[in-house]
Scaffold this active site. Sequence first.
Site, PDB file in Angstrom:
ATOM      1  N   GLY A  54       0.745  -1.274  -0.096  1.00 27.94           N
ATOM      2  CA  GLY A  54       0.002  -0.009  -0.043  1.00 27.94           C
ATOM      3  C   GLY A  54       0.847   1.267  -0.157  1.00 27.94           C
ATOM      4  O   GLY A  54       1.936   1.008   0.554  1.00 27.94           O
ATOM      5  N   CYS A  81       5.278  -6.039   1.629  1.00 24.93           N
ATOM      6  CA  CYS A  81       5.720  -4.689   1.909  1.00 24.93           C
ATOM      7  C   CYS A  81       4.778  -3.794   2.994  1.00 24.93           C
ATOM      8  O   CYS A  81       5.280  -4.302   4.178  1.00 24.93           O
ATOM      9  CB  CYS A  81       5.347  -3.878   0.287  1.00 24.93           C
ATOM     10  SG  CYS A  81       6.073  -2.186   0.264  1.00 24.93           S
ATOM     11  N   TYR A  82       3.830  -3.176   2.644  1.00 22.40           N
ATOM     12  CA  TYR A  82       3.051  -2.611   3.842  1.00 22.40           C
ATOM     13  C   TYR A  82       2.586  -3.561   4.765  1.00 22.40           C
ATOM     14  O   TYR A  82       2.527  -2.972   5.847  1.00 22.40           O
ATOM     15  CB  TYR A  82       1.903  -1.653   3.159  1.00 22.40           C
ATOM     16  CG  TYR A  82       0.979  -0.836   4.028  1.00 22.40           C
ATOM     17  CD1 TYR A  82       1.497   0.469   4.392  1.00 22.40           C
ATOM     18  CD2 TYR A  82       0.094  -1.393   4.436  1.00 22.40           C
ATOM     19  CE1 TYR A  82       0.770   1.190   5.379  1.00 22.40           C
ATOM     20  CE2 TYR A  82      -0.890  -0.721   5.318  1.00 22.40           C
ATOM     21  CZ  TYR A  82      -0.545   0.561   5.873  1.00 22.40           C
ATOM     22  OH  TYR A  82      -1.380   1.251   6.669  1.00 22.40           O
ATOM     23  N   HIS A 168       8.270  -7.384  -3.464  1.00 25.10           N
ATOM     24  CA  HIS A 168       6.864  -7.892  -4.230  1.00 25.10           C
ATOM     25  C   HIS A 168       7.074  -9.055  -4.986  1.00 25.10           C
ATOM     26  O   HIS A 168       7.590  -9.017  -5.947  1.00 25.10           O
ATOM     27  CB  HIS A 168       6.362  -6.831  -4.982  1.00 25.10           C
ATOM     28  CG  HIS A 168       5.899  -5.710  -4.491  1.00 25.10           C
ATOM     29  ND1 HIS A 168       4.768  -5.392  -3.879  1.00 25.10           N
ATOM     30  CD2 HIS A 168       6.399  -4.499  -4.108  1.00 25.10           C
ATOM     31  CE1 HIS A 168       4.455  -4.258  -3.151  1.00 25.10           C
ATOM     32  NE2 HIS A 168       5.643  -3.668  -3.177  1.00 25.10           N
ATOM     33  N   GLU A 170       4.728 -10.743  -6.245  1.00 22.34           N
ATOM     34  CA  GLU A 170       3.572 -11.057  -7.297  1.00 22.34           C
ATOM     35  C   GLU A 170       4.078 -10.585  -8.585  1.00 22.34           C
ATOM     36  O   GLU A 170       3.345 -10.674  -9.652  1.00 22.34           O
ATOM     37  CB  GLU A 170       2.529 -10.228  -6.795  1.00 22.34           C
ATOM     38  CG  GLU A 170       2.332  -8.829  -6.491  1.00 22.34           C
ATOM     39  CD  GLU A 170       3.178  -8.323  -5.307  1.00 22.34           C
ATOM     40  OE1 GLU A 170       3.793  -9.161  -4.639  1.00 22.34           O
ATOM     41  OE2 GLU A 170       2.728  -7.285  -4.823  1.00 22.34           O
ATOM     42  N   ASP A 225     -16.612 -10.684 -23.100  1.00 26.68           N
ATOM     43  CA  ASP A 225     -16.965 -10.830 -21.966  1.00 26.68           C
ATOM     44  C   ASP A 225     -18.735 -11.176 -21.901  1.00 26.68           C
ATOM     45  O   ASP A 225     -18.963 -11.959 -21.140  1.00 26.68           O
ATOM     46  CB  ASP A 225     -17.099  -9.591 -21.162  1.00 26.68           C
ATOM     47  CG  ASP A 225     -15.633  -9.097 -20.982  1.00 26.68           C
ATOM     48  OD1 ASP A 225     -14.738 -10.047 -21.132  1.00 26.68           O
ATOM     49  OD2 ASP A 225     -15.271  -7.845 -20.640  1.00 26.68           O
ATOM     50  N   LYS A 365      -9.822 -11.164 -16.850  1.00 31.22           N
ATOM     51  CA  LYS A 365      -9.948 -11.515 -18.322  1.00 31.22           C
ATOM     52  C   LYS A 365      -9.328 -12.581 -18.943  1.00 31.22           C
ATOM     53  O   LYS A 365     -10.008 -13.360 -19.964  1.00 31.22           O
ATOM     54  CB  LYS A 365      -9.338 -10.187 -18.943  1.00 31.22           C
ATOM     55  CG  LYS A 365      -9.686  -9.952 -20.458  1.00 31.22           C
ATOM     56  CD  LYS A 365     -10.938  -9.244 -20.568  1.00 31.22           C
ATOM     57  CE  LYS A 365     -11.178  -8.925 -22.031  1.00 31.22           C
ATOM     58  NZ  LYS A 365     -12.412  -7.980 -22.237  1.00 31.22           N
TER      59      LYS A 365
END
Length: 509
Positions: A54, A81-82, A168, A170, A225, A365
């Site tokens: 964050g 992180c945060y 991070h 990710e 979609d 997606k």
Amino acid sequence: MDHPVLVLDFGSQFTQLIARRVRELGTFSQILPFSTPVSKIKALEPAALILSGGPQSVYGRSAPRLRPAVLDLGLPTLGICYGMQMTAHLLGGRVIPSASREYGHTMLAVGGRHPLFEGTPRRQKVWMSHGDKVGKLPPGFKALAASASTPLAAFADDRRRIYGVQFHPEVHHTDYGTTILKNFLRLARAGENWSLSSYREHLIEEIRLRAGKSRVIAGLSGGVDSTVAATLVAEAIGKNLTCIFVDTGLLRKNEADEVMGFFRKYHLTLRRVNAGPEYFERLRGVRSPDVKRKRIGKLFIDVFEREARRLGGADYLVQGTLYPDVIESAPVYGPSSTIKLHHNVGGLPKRMKLKIIEPLRELFKDEVRRLGTELGIPHTIIGRHPFPGPGLAVRILGDVTPAKVRVLQEADAIFLEELRAAGLYDEISQAFAVLLPVKSVGVMGDEKTYENTCVLRAVVTTDFMTADFARIPHEVLGRAAARIVNEVKGINRVAYDVTTKPPATIEWE
Ligand code: XMP
């Protein structure tokens, strides 16, 4: 989906990536706001928690704070992180400002052997973006790794299975990020409970239970979609679904006929509404992008409402809302919540009393694309570039007329044709032509011309929130430009847009 991994969001731009990575590793994952009540977390019986990064400092006055009781639930937890700093802060450690903001690639040195870093080298490249760091470990924690400016770059309390990493895992730039997340899931004993085919069965069952005996309508645009959503609902409830395709007159060349042709083969009950004249009427003389969007959105609702009445009413409406839309329009903390509001093309009037079915609201997606493939939808639909609800109206700057739409449709079709011929269509995320009300002088044969300008836009992006312009070979651009000027009456000059998003947006209006 039993025992999900819950990602508590503190406003990081990477929160969605965390959830995606966990799903890619085979475990269902869901994002919730950092402030989610403890009782709700408990009721979901999660396998583990991940606390996102964050932008704030844990000492900031408006800093999002985790409810301390969350850490007493006994759940395996990974703070990123945060999220790591918040863990340290709540459990009796100390968070301090870094001398300078650490941003980008950093070498991480892993101290000793620890299951969180299993299968990764002692020195590895990680990606960091932080102003604060953990200065003192909370009681019961040990340090696992350090970087040059962050001595406590990873920590663990093995007894409580609470872990933290300052970098991070990710993002792709962290070389062993996926391995570290996988190790965390193993430490958490999170089950492999997520696959698209099992999820598909679950969705169909759920739709059947909820709306099996009701009349359901779906707006079908021919985009990925809405097509996947409608196909899924059709598989669940068959004839009780009626799809409505609105030809706004603002679609790409031949698009309406192609979409209708495809779905006719597909045994869906589909009604085509030719509303082009109404759209042009409402757009007459309108130049402002905002007014265009509003009028188009409003008319879309009017048309829909009329169609629902013609059918003798309906109980449910299918929408192709995706997970990023849900997250971005939910009041989750952080700036990510406001970026895309204009993309929800209007709400539905209350008096319609339609209940909403959003079968894709938990999917990303690329997951929707894979689900569509599983449902047998051909690549020509699945691989299509996105197309905005307001259509060509936001690609014709200034007022919109049928004549301008025809000109733009031709130019756009040529550009896409050339990209396909060059084998570039699938590499590019979105490509289209824009018509500018700017006239310039040219010469054709022996004649002077004074015509409009067409801009070609092509971007590469994974999430459409940031984008780079596509590096299309000059020869391909040259061929498209030459054909457009020669074949499309009304255009005598073609330019290529080389701005990124941000600061520009993908669409011109
Ligand atoms: P921007 O222009 O904001 O667009 O960079 C990002 C993506 O969203 C699409 N877009 C829309 N889609 N209704 C939609 O369904 C809209 O009003 C709308 N406006 C933009 C755009 O085509 C791009 O893919």
